[in-house]
Design a protein around this motif. Structure first.
Motif, PDB file in Angstrom:
ATOM      1  N   PRO A  93       1.913   7.098  -2.274  1.00 23.42           N
ATOM      2  CA  PRO A  93       3.153   7.042  -1.487  1.00 23.42           C
ATOM      3  C   PRO A  93       3.209   5.862  -0.516  1.00 23.42           C
ATOM      4  N   GLN A  94       2.069   5.491   0.058  1.00 26.50           N
ATOM      5  CA  GLN A  94       2.074   4.370   0.998  1.00 26.50           C
ATOM      6  C   GLN A  94       2.564   3.086   0.343  1.00 26.50           C
ATOM      7  N   LEU A  95       2.156   2.852  -0.902  1.00 29.05           N
ATOM      8  CA  LEU A  95       2.589   1.638  -1.593  1.00 29.05           C
ATOM      9  C   LEU A  95       4.076   1.709  -1.940  1.00 29.05           C
ATOM     10  N   SER A  96       4.568   2.893  -2.313  1.00 29.94           N
ATOM     11  CA  SER A  96       6.001   3.039  -2.582  1.00 29.94           C
ATOM     12  C   SER A  96       6.809   2.806  -1.311  1.00 29.94           C
ATOM     13  N   ARG A  97       6.305   3.292  -0.200  1.00 23.56           N
ATOM     14  CA  ARG A  97       6.987   3.064   1.083  1.00 23.56           C
ATOM     15  C   ARG A  97       6.995   1.572   1.413  1.00 23.56           C
ATOM     16  N   ALA A  98       5.862   0.906   1.168  1.00 20.68           N
ATOM     17  CA  ALA A  98       5.778  -0.536   1.419  1.00 20.68           C
ATOM     18  C   ALA A  98       6.800  -1.285   0.572  1.00 20.68           C
ATOM     19  N   ALA A 101       7.713  -5.223  -4.896  1.00 16.73           N
ATOM     20  CA  ALA A 101       6.526  -4.407  -5.189  1.00 16.73           C
ATOM     21  C   ALA A 101       5.263  -5.189  -4.883  1.00 16.73           C
ATOM     22  N   MET A 102       5.129  -6.385  -5.444  1.00 23.15           N
ATOM     23  CA  MET A 102       3.922  -7.175  -5.197  1.00 23.15           C
ATOM     24  C   MET A 102       3.790  -7.551  -3.717  1.00 23.15           C
ATOM     25  N   THR A 103       4.929  -7.774  -3.052  1.00 25.68           N
ATOM     26  CA  THR A 103       4.885  -8.141  -1.633  1.00 25.68           C
ATOM     27  C   THR A 103       4.448  -6.965  -0.777  1.00 25.68           C
ATOM     28  N   GLY A 104       5.017  -5.796  -1.030  1.00 27.99           N
ATOM     29  CA  GLY A 104       4.627  -4.610  -0.264  1.00 27.99           C
ATOM     30  C   GLY A 104       3.159  -4.269  -0.435  1.00 27.99           C
ATOM     31  N   ILE A 105       2.690  -4.269  -1.685  1.00 27.61           N
ATOM     32  CA  ILE A 105       1.277  -3.993  -1.955  1.00 27.61           C
ATOM     33  C   ILE A 105       0.406  -5.072  -1.315  1.00 27.61           C
ATOM     34  N   MET A 124      -4.852  -5.304  -8.499  1.00 26.64           N
ATOM     35  CA  MET A 124      -6.283  -5.562  -8.710  1.00 26.64           C
ATOM     36  C   MET A 124      -6.965  -5.912  -7.395  1.00 26.64           C
ATOM     37  N   THR A 125      -6.267  -6.632  -6.542  1.00 25.39           N
ATOM     38  CA  THR A 125      -6.829  -6.943  -5.225  1.00 25.39           C
ATOM     39  C   THR A 125      -7.023  -5.672  -4.420  1.00 25.39           C
ATOM     40  N   LYS A 126      -6.069  -4.760  -4.520  1.00 24.84           N
ATOM     41  CA  LYS A 126      -6.220  -3.472  -3.831  1.00 24.84           C
ATOM     42  C   LYS A 126      -7.471  -2.747  -4.314  1.00 24.84           C
TER      43      LYS A 126
END
Length: 515
Positions: A91-96, A197-201, A438-440
């Protein structure tokens, strides 16, 4: 509340919204621009051929879409691209992702109706997170697949994550009297055509990478205490002649941590003693191994890499990453490729490599503590029990070693791994979302390695019985972590306590920071 649209969002603002769950407020002046932008598009698009409004998408753009089908076209786009697979993003990544998409829309260049923005605000403030899958995006026409799953939720379809469960979107919308989005002109394309998506993550990765760096500097300082190292390798005089900001920031932080340590030695008081010249073989190490002596030179580039990644991704967060760009000020529409994710992809790959190197340094420091032939101060595997009968940290070293090896394998860059697709319309792509995910994973792995490293340092402190001689910062960390993972002599399964240490490292805020 954090206001969006009034000024540039910083990484700190982003962290307040995504991690600390501050609510979103919408700046009125920015909303007025959004409305003016939409009204301009509505008038300008009449009787004109405009990509994504009355044409197909991508390589199908040469096909005109009839007037009666232009709104259905947007729904078709969202539904057809909701094709993600693999694991659900937390959920944190979806929120981001939602915060990043909202902030892009608030730049007032996307031609969206204000309804989209108000709906995103409601979802963020109620912590309703769309179910978005990891696999699907190639990061060229933006994060099409990931953002399509956001779009699916916005139109009242698909599923959401809410309060720890997964529910049909409409069920949660009804609970809060939220009305699903009705397409007005081009909202479908505007939602999925971007790098959010990539920016938030990526921004979450940077926040966590900073924590890893802060811990790595502190643990490096503590291991220097444990082995009673000399102080000159992190001195101002040695480091200032190397003109790198990161190296000197790390050195400054180490000096701050160790300023009141009673374990660190002054070289002039020991090795510069004339009596030592009578020895043929020096008992004291003249210089420490590189993993202790070269901390500023190894972690310095990592500091600089994180800083560069933050600069680039904050710029991306506050950018218009849509196509086409609706410019109501200059009364025109511009077609291009602002959705392309190369800036984010490259920075994520650089960050991934840097964090892998950080995990490698910590693994080498761990190995130094565990190998009595190297440190000549501690029992094998910092075993506080009976040698041969008990095992100390032996089992946990395997986990650290294998996890660092995984990091090393994953460090091959995604940025140079373009595969053309979309009937070769997307003939060079960024793979930005893959790079960020992948960085995550490398960052998550590194917290596991650092947890093992920290427990080993604490065991070493207990063996040497030097708690009262530690620097106050080191002593404070020892006192905070020992209740989570108590000193052990007899062998017991450590995995549950180790998970608690990892959680502590990931979520603690009051770390001495490298500045």
């Amino acid at each position: 509340m954090i206001q969006i649209g009034q000024s540039t969002l910083s990484l700190e603002d982003f962290a307040e919204l995504v991690i600390k769950h501050k609510e979103v407020a919408l700046d009125k002046a920015a909303m007025d621009k959004v409305k003016a932008n939409f009204e301009f598009l509505k008038k300008f698009s009449s009787n004109k051929l405009i990509y994504g409004i009355n044409t197909g998408f991508g390589p199908m753009a040469q096909y005109k879409v009839s007037e009666e089908n232009i709104l259905q076209l947007q729904y078709n786009l969202i539904r057809s691209h909701s094709s993600g697979s693999g694991k659900l993003m937390p959920p944190q990544l979806s929120r981001a992702l939602m915060v990043a998409r909202l902030n892009s829309f608030m730049q007032a260049y996307s031609g969206v109706h204000s309804e989209v923005i108000e709906l995103l605000q409601a979802m963020i403030n109620h912590d309703i997170c769309p179910c978005i899958y990891e696999h699907g995006g190639v990061g060229a026409s933006g994060d099409l697949v990931q953002l399509a799953h956001l779009g699916l939720v916005l139109i009242g379809e698909g599923e959401v994550q809410f309060e720890g469960g997964v529910y049909p979107t409409i069920e949660i919308f009804n609970r809060f009297n939220i009305k699903p989005l009705s397409i007005h002109i081009r909202e479908g394309l505007a939602i999925i055509n971007g790098t959010s998506a990539m920016t938030g993550i990526g921004l979450i990765n940077i926040i966590q990478a900073k924590k890893l760096l802060n811990w790595a500097v502190l643990f490096s300082a503590m291991i220097n205490e444990v082995v009673q190292a000399f102080d000159d390798h992190y001195s101002h005089e040695l480091n200032i002649v190397k003109h790198h900001k990161g190296q000197n920031a790390v050195a400054t932080t180490m000096r701050e941590i160790l300023k009141d340590s009673k374990m660190i030695r002054d070289r002039s008081e020991h090795l510069y003693n004339p009596d030592n010249l009578d020895q043929e073989v020096f008992e004291d190490k003249v210089q420490e191994y590189y993993s202790l002596r070269c901390v500023t030179q190894v972690l310095g580039p990592i500091y600089d890499t994180i800083a560069q990644a933050e600069n680039v991704l904050v710029n991306e967060l506050n950018s218009v990453n849509d196509n086409p760009v609706i410019d109501h000020v200059n009364h025109n529409i511009f077609h291009g490729g602002n959705f392309h994710g190369d800036y984010v992809s490259l920075e994520m790959d650089k960050l991934k490599i840097a964090i892998t190197k950080l995990s490698m340094l910590c693994e080498r420091q761990l190995n130094y503590l565990l190998n009595n032939k190297l440190n000549q101060k501690l029992p094998p595997f910092v075993n506080l029990g009976v040698l041969g009968f008990n095992f100390g940290m032996q089992g946990m070293q395997f986990t650290a070693t294998s996890t660092v090896a995984e990091n090393q394998t994953m460090s091959f860059p995604m940025y140079v791994h373009s595969i053309p697709n979309n009937n070769d319309n997307q003939d060079i792509v960024s793979m930005g979302c893959n790079a960020a995910l992948m960085t995550k994973r490398v960052i998550d792995n590194s917290f596991e390695v650092l947890a093992i490293h920290l427990v080993t340092i604490l065991q070493a402190i207990d063996y040497i019985e030097c708690h009262d001689r530690l620097a106050s910062v080191s002593m404070s960390l020892y006192d905070r972590v020992r209740p989570i993972f108590p000193k052990f002599v007899e062998d017991k399964a450590p995995y549950k306590n180790m998970a608690l240490v990892k959680d502590f490292l990931e979520n603690s805020d009051n770390i001495i920071a490298v500045k």
